[in-house]
Write an enzyme that holds these catalytic residues in place. Structure first.
Site, PDB file in Angstrom:
ATOM      1  N   LYS A  45       4.705 -12.557 -27.485  1.00  0.00           N
ATOM      2  CA  LYS A  45       4.269 -13.960 -27.578  1.00  0.00           C
ATOM      3  C   LYS A  45       2.765 -14.154 -27.355  1.00  0.00           C
ATOM      4  CE  LYS A  45       7.215 -15.659 -28.893  1.00  0.00           C
ATOM      5  NZ  LYS A  45       7.773 -15.213 -30.222  1.00  0.00           N
ATOM      6  N   HIS A 101       4.987  -3.144 -28.394  1.00  0.00           N
ATOM      7  CA  HIS A 101       4.928  -3.991 -27.195  1.00  0.00           C
ATOM      8  C   HIS A 101       4.914  -3.122 -25.934  1.00  0.00           C
ATOM      9  CE1 HIS A 101       5.351  -7.827 -29.105  1.00  0.00           C
ATOM     10  NE2 HIS A 101       6.621  -7.761 -29.377  1.00  0.00           N
ATOM     11  N   SER A 131       5.588 -20.029 -24.520  1.00  0.00           N
ATOM     12  CA  SER A 131       6.087 -19.573 -25.815  1.00  0.00           C
ATOM     13  C   SER A 131       7.379 -18.778 -25.624  1.00  0.00           C
ATOM     14  CB  SER A 131       5.000 -18.715 -26.484  1.00  0.00           C
ATOM     15  OG  SER A 131       5.391 -18.319 -27.759  1.00  0.00           O
TER      16      SER A 131
HETATM   17  P1  A3P Z   1       3.695 -20.670 -29.694  1.00  0.00           P
HETATM   18  O1  A3P Z   1       5.135 -20.439 -29.361  1.00  0.00           O
HETATM   19  O2  A3P Z   1       2.891 -21.066 -28.489  1.00  0.00           O
HETATM   20  O3  A3P Z   1       3.497 -21.594 -30.846  1.00  0.00           O
HETATM   21  P2  A3P Z   1       4.097 -13.329 -31.170  1.00  0.00           P
HETATM   22  O4  A3P Z   1       3.813 -13.181 -32.618  1.00  0.00           O
HETATM   23  O5  A3P Z   1       3.366 -12.368 -30.304  1.00  0.00           O
HETATM   24  O6  A3P Z   1       5.572 -13.353 -30.911  1.00  0.00           O
HETATM   25  O7  A3P Z   1       3.507 -14.722 -30.701  1.00  0.00           O
HETATM   26  C1  A3P Z   1       4.041 -15.915 -31.202  1.00  0.00           C
HETATM   27  C2  A3P Z   1       3.090 -17.028 -30.846  1.00  0.00           C
HETATM   28  O8  A3P Z   1       1.903 -16.922 -31.669  1.00  0.00           O
HETATM   29  C3  A3P Z   1       3.697 -18.387 -31.112  1.00  0.00           C
HETATM   30  O9  A3P Z   1       3.087 -19.261 -30.142  1.00  0.00           O
HETATM   31  C4  A3P Z   1       3.192 -18.651 -32.525  1.00  0.00           C
HETATM   32  O10 A3P Z   1       3.238 -20.009 -32.914  1.00  0.00           O
HETATM   33  C5  A3P Z   1       1.770 -18.143 -32.401  1.00  0.00           C
HETATM   34  N1  A3P Z   1       1.121 -17.869 -33.710  1.00  0.00           N
HETATM   35  C6  A3P Z   1       1.591 -17.129 -34.714  1.00  0.00           C
HETATM   36  N2  A3P Z   1       0.752 -17.179 -35.764  1.00  0.00           N
HETATM   37  C7  A3P Z   1      -0.266 -17.986 -35.411  1.00  0.00           C
HETATM   38  C8  A3P Z   1      -1.457 -18.463 -36.069  1.00  0.00           C
HETATM   39  N3  A3P Z   1      -1.746 -18.124 -37.331  1.00  0.00           N
HETATM   40  N4  A3P Z   1      -2.271 -19.290 -35.381  1.00  0.00           N
HETATM   41  C9  A3P Z   1      -1.987 -19.648 -34.122  1.00  0.00           C
HETATM   42  N5  A3P Z   1      -0.880 -19.241 -33.438  1.00  0.00           N
HETATM   43  C10 A3P Z   1      -0.028 -18.430 -34.084  1.00  0.00           C
END
Ligand code: A3P
Length: 288
Positions: A45, A101, A131
């Site tokens: 996240k 991870h 998140s």
């Molecule tokens: P939120 O749940 O706060 O919106 P991961 O990919 O490590 O699982 O992280 C997911 C988080 O990154 C989510 O956060 C997601 O919305 C955010 N995320 C993914 N792509 C993004 C982008 N292009 N710009 C900003 N945040 C992004």
């Protein structure tokens, strides 16, 4: 369902059993890196999927073919997951791109010998918590978070998948000095111009790009645009695994949403634990 039912403990941390088998973990341990491999490393996240969009666009010189045709988990596979062993990664042309991870001290022998390039993405742990809370609600292969206060305690104790955020970050901030590694935070990518981040990443990957190409990549990777990419928004994952009617995978995409999630008491408690756990860390986090 409980941790005992849904998770496997690997090297002291929980991993979801649904996508981590003993064979996949063995495959990971025996994996042979190449010096020009690119490894995206994150605590869950923290911006993994975002980086899985940016890096392939950089290595392809802006050609969107791979981000339009391959799911992010096939484009930049998680080396420890069951899918990795099915993808014939040994046959992929360089530079290969992977994700993990895992903590630094969980890396396989070939990693320390070969020292591929690492991009380590960090995010304010309060936003990682926020998140995660929503993600654990929608992903059926994870233990339901239950009441927020209980999940907060689990998160701070590292009793969640991939263990403690603090241990993860501290381990990766303290790598062998010969390890090529770029540290970047989610907040830098959100609050500063994304073009700057793309330029820095391209520089680290020794792939200089024209300003026009950088601009195109940055635009494609803006939250509102990336959210439309069905190969990156997890919309093609069956609902029995991820129920995006509860919370979307690309949920809000902002910095500071913890302010809407944590109570003042929880913030106070978080800060006490945070200060204690990172007291020896010299790295200056952008959110501090
Ligand atoms: P939120 O749940 O706060 O919106 P991961 O990919 O490590 O699982 O992280 C997911 C988080 O990154 C989510 O956060 C997601 O919305 C955010 N995320 C993914 N792509 C993004 C982008 N292009 N710009 C900003 N945040 C992004």
């Amino acid at each position: 369902m409980t941790e005992a039912e849904l998770y496997t403990t690997y090297k002291g941390v929980f991993v979801p059993s649904a996508v981590h088998s003993s064979q996949s973990l063995k495959y990971y341990e025996e994996f042979t890196f190449r010096p020009d491999d690119i490894l995206i490393v994150t605590y869950p996240k923290s911006g993994t999927t975002w980086m899985q969009e940016i890096v392939p666009l950089i290595t392809s010189g802006g050609d969107p073919a791979s981000v339009e045709t391959l799911h992010c988990w096939d484009r930049v596979p998680f080396l420890e997951e069951t899918r990795a062993s099915l993808l014939n990664l040994e046959q992929r042309p360089s530079p290969r791109m992977f994700t993990t991870h895992f903590h630094y001290n969980m890396m396989p022998p070939s990693f320390s010998e070969v020292k591929p390039k690492v991009i380590y993405v960090m995010r304010n742990p309060k936003d990682v918590f926020t998140s995660s809370f929503h993600y654990y609600e929608m992903a059926t292969f994870l233990v339901n978070p239950g009441p927020q206060s209980e999940f907060l305690q689990k998160f701070l104790d590292g009793k969640v998948i991939f263990g403690s955020w603090f241990d993860h970050v501290k381990g990766w901030l303290n790598v062998d000095e010969k390890q090529p590694i770029m540290y970047i935070s989610y907040e830098e990518m959100i609050m500063q111009d994304l073009k700057d981040a793309v330029t820095r990443i391209a520089h680290f990957l020794e792939k200089p790009l024209d300003a026009e190409v950088i601009e195109k990549i940055a635009d494609r990777c803006l939250f509102k645009n990336m959210k439309q990419n069905d190969k990156s928004n997890y919309s093609e994952v069956p609902r029995e695994f991820m129920d995006q009617t509860k919370s979307e995978f690309l949920r809000k995409g902002v910095a500071g949403d913890w302010k809407n999630q944590l109570t003042p008491e929880e913030v106070e408690y978080f800060d006490v634990v945070y200060k204690d756990k990172i007291k020896d860390v010299k790295y200056k986090f952008v959110w501090d």
